[in-house]
Motif scaffolding. Structure first.
Motif, PDB file in Angstrom:
ATOM      1  N   PRO A  63     145.278  82.137 -31.151  1.00  0.00           N
ATOM      2  CA  PRO A  63     145.406  81.996 -29.800  1.00  0.00           C
ATOM      3  C   PRO A  63     145.260  83.146 -29.016  1.00  0.00           C
ATOM      4  CG  PRO A  63     147.415  81.796 -31.218  1.00  0.00           C
ATOM      5  CD  PRO A  63     146.396  81.877 -32.013  1.00  0.00           C
ATOM      6  N   GLU A  64     145.939  84.423 -29.401  1.00  0.00           N
ATOM      7  CA  GLU A  64     146.111  85.700 -29.078  1.00  0.00           C
ATOM      8  C   GLU A  64     144.427  86.310 -28.696  1.00  0.00           C
ATOM      9  OE1 GLU A  64     145.668  86.461 -33.035  1.00  0.00           O
ATOM     10  OE2 GLU A  64     147.162  85.182 -31.888  1.00  0.00           O
ATOM     11  N   ARG A  65     143.442  85.904 -29.608  1.00  0.00           N
ATOM     12  CA  ARG A  65     142.084  86.332 -29.398  1.00  0.00           C
ATOM     13  C   ARG A  65     141.168  85.266 -29.012  1.00  0.00           C
ATOM     14  NH1 ARG A  65     139.966  88.644 -33.925  1.00  0.00           N
ATOM     15  NH2 ARG A  65     138.306  89.750 -32.572  1.00  0.00           N
ATOM     16  N   ALA A  66     141.695  84.052 -28.644  1.00  0.00           N
ATOM     17  CA  ALA A  66     140.751  82.991 -28.200  1.00  0.00           C
ATOM     18  C   ALA A  66     139.593  83.102 -27.197  1.00  0.00           C
ATOM     19  CB  ALA A  66     141.634  81.593 -28.014  1.00  0.00           C
ATOM     20  N   HIS A  67     140.051  83.732 -26.152  1.00  0.00           N
ATOM     21  CA  HIS A  67     139.232  84.240 -25.208  1.00  0.00           C
ATOM     22  C   HIS A  67     137.875  85.073 -25.501  1.00  0.00           C
ATOM     23  CE1 HIS A  67     137.310  84.748 -21.274  1.00  0.00           C
ATOM     24  NE2 HIS A  67     137.434  86.030 -21.675  1.00  0.00           N
TER      25      HIS A  67
END
Length: 140
Positions: A63-67
């Protein structure tokens, strides 16, 4: 026609590049599907677009690197989706520079045009995404 007159891309050249993007997209999807199978959600990827399963997988597990992880794929996915579903016009005059253009109209009514160079760049990006190993566990 004189020997010094340049011949620019034709309609067939433009159609070839559209096909190249779609083929490169298939190879990327195959790579994503392989990764998802190794990751475990085999039953989940039997139905629906593999890109949707990839988005869910990345958002759930990173989630912290999804973008960061999804943006390169989303960029080419937008072009691919327009080419696969929204073409309304093709134009290419081999005697006019820059005339090889495809026009698409998205479901929301927005219009997009892509030059033959845009298509080639998209295919290059797809190839990079496919070739680059997906090493998510090391990225955590």
């Amino acid at each position: 026609m004189s020997a010094s007159e340049a011949i620019h891309p034709t309609l067939n050249d433009l159609k070839f590049e559209i096909g190249q993007v779609l083929v490169c997209w298939c190879f990327l999807e195959n790579k994503i599907r392989e990764h998802l199978k190794r990751a475990g959600p085999q039953n989940q990827i039997l139905k629906g677009p593999v890109i949707s399963h990839w988005r869910t997988y990345i958002q759930s597990n990173y989630p912290e690197r999804a973008h960061e992880l999804l943006e390169p794929i989303e960029k080419v996915a937008r072009v691919r989706n327009l080419l696969a579903h929204c073409i309304y016009s093709l134009h290419a005059d081999p005697w006019t520079e820059g005339s090889a253009v495809i026009a698409c109209e998205a479901p929301d009514g927005t219009r997009h045009s892509f030059s033959i160079d845009d298509l080639r760049a998209t295919c290059t990006e797809l190839s990079k995404l496919k070739v680059r190993p997906i090493r998510l566990s090391a990225a955590r």
